[in-house]
Design an enzyme around this catalytic site. Sequence first.
Site, PDB file in Angstrom:
ATOM      1  CB  CYS A 108      -0.790   0.413   1.398  1.00  7.92           C
ATOM      2  SG  CYS A 108      -0.209  -0.468   2.912  1.00  7.92           S
ATOM      3  CG  HIS A 388      -4.305   0.677   4.638  1.00 14.54           C
ATOM      4  ND1 HIS A 388      -3.624  -0.096   3.874  1.00 14.54           N
ATOM      5  CD2 HIS A 388      -5.359   1.412   4.103  1.00 14.54           C
ATOM      6  CE1 HIS A 388      -4.024   0.448   2.897  1.00 14.54           C
ATOM      7  NE2 HIS A 388      -4.899   1.011   2.954  1.00 14.54           N
TER       8      HIS A 388
END
Length: 439
Positions: A108, A388
């Site tokens: 990510c 994230h």
Amino acid sequence: LAPGQPPLSGAQLLAPGQPPLSGAQLLAPGQPPQNTATVKPPSMPAAPPNAPPNAEKPQPTFDRSTKPRRRQPIMTAEQHRRRVEALQPVFGALGPALTGLKNLGNTCFMNSTLQCLSSTGVLAGYFIKGLYVQDINYTNPFGMGGEIAEQFGFLVKSLWSGQYKHIAPREFKSTIGRFAQQFSGTSQQDSQEFLAFLMDGLHEDLNRVEKREYIEEEFVEVPDKEAAEKSWRNHKKRNDSIIVDLFQGQFRSTITCQACGYRSVTFDAFMYLSVPLPPGSSRCSLENCIRMFTKEDFLTGDNKWVCVKCKQPQDACKRIEIWKLPPILLIHLKRFSFEGMWREKRQNLVDFKGVLDMSSYVIGGAKPSQPYSLYAISNHYGNIAGGHYTAYCLNPFKNKFYCFDDHEVRTVESNAIMSSAAYLLFYTTVEFTPQTLLH
């Protein structure tokens, strides 16, 4: 929040029907191409009237220093088909520049960075229209043989094609991993560190300077303006690429000895503003962070400065200031701090606006003629142990922000893009009209 400034019109820069331009010409329309030359043999001098028929003719000479760079063969249809298959595309995109990127295992950080860079309109246009091909420097020992530029170019074209809902950047990640081991596995990485590596790789692959020469800089009692200009010229003699044209500015660094008053001044190119966040504060403004970056720092104790005049370590005052800014400004909010075994992530909510006026922070003569417009944000959710990454990017076709969460793409309200997760801010003064890319 839409870019709307006049100086550098993307429509003019990327107008259909133009002959191929170099990256520098994107910033200076109308200038002659750089690093191009037509090599032709000089005309043969006529033989003297009374020379014998079999007299030896003078041999033509060639200037080999002007020969064109070696070009890689154009990709065949079969190679292109295989490369598209490797993307594992899922069709059904929301539109151009609205394609998601599949997570390949804690990637990510990479996906967020790629979406922000791909949303840099004038850079995307440079790759989509193939202008980068003439700038690839296959022989640069500091580069990656053009592989990073080729892979990034193909990925940007795919993201802007408007065909795919999401794709898997597997070949791109594999290529990056061969040159940077830390990005080869599936461990989580820092998006700012990845951005730094990618920008450096693109710069070296696209550096128009064929042969770098060592340049020693020594400015003694030289006015700052003259020293800054000479330092920048020297920098461009070794570093000349679309990355430098768009993303690099210049710092003035001053160190003053507290004992004798001797002042050392240097000028350095920069690609990011890495600004600190105030500890003990849950909320701060971006302007305050920039002021903290440019404030004086005292060098004492183990950090004393060896004064050139005193010839020994002395307490000193150091200050870094912005001399000139680039057309596109990257701001890194330093959320992660490391002191010995102690590590932490600062969760400050940084107030940043869609329009940023940087004129008061520039001390050089070339003040920015207009404010910057925000167009992309790399976000990090979580803490120092893990988290994230996502991206908020302004789509130039729809003139609204979208959230890129790996393979998922969805709209986001402009009043919701500011959060304590903001990590990298992308600002531009370059006006860009994307419709020209579709013609």
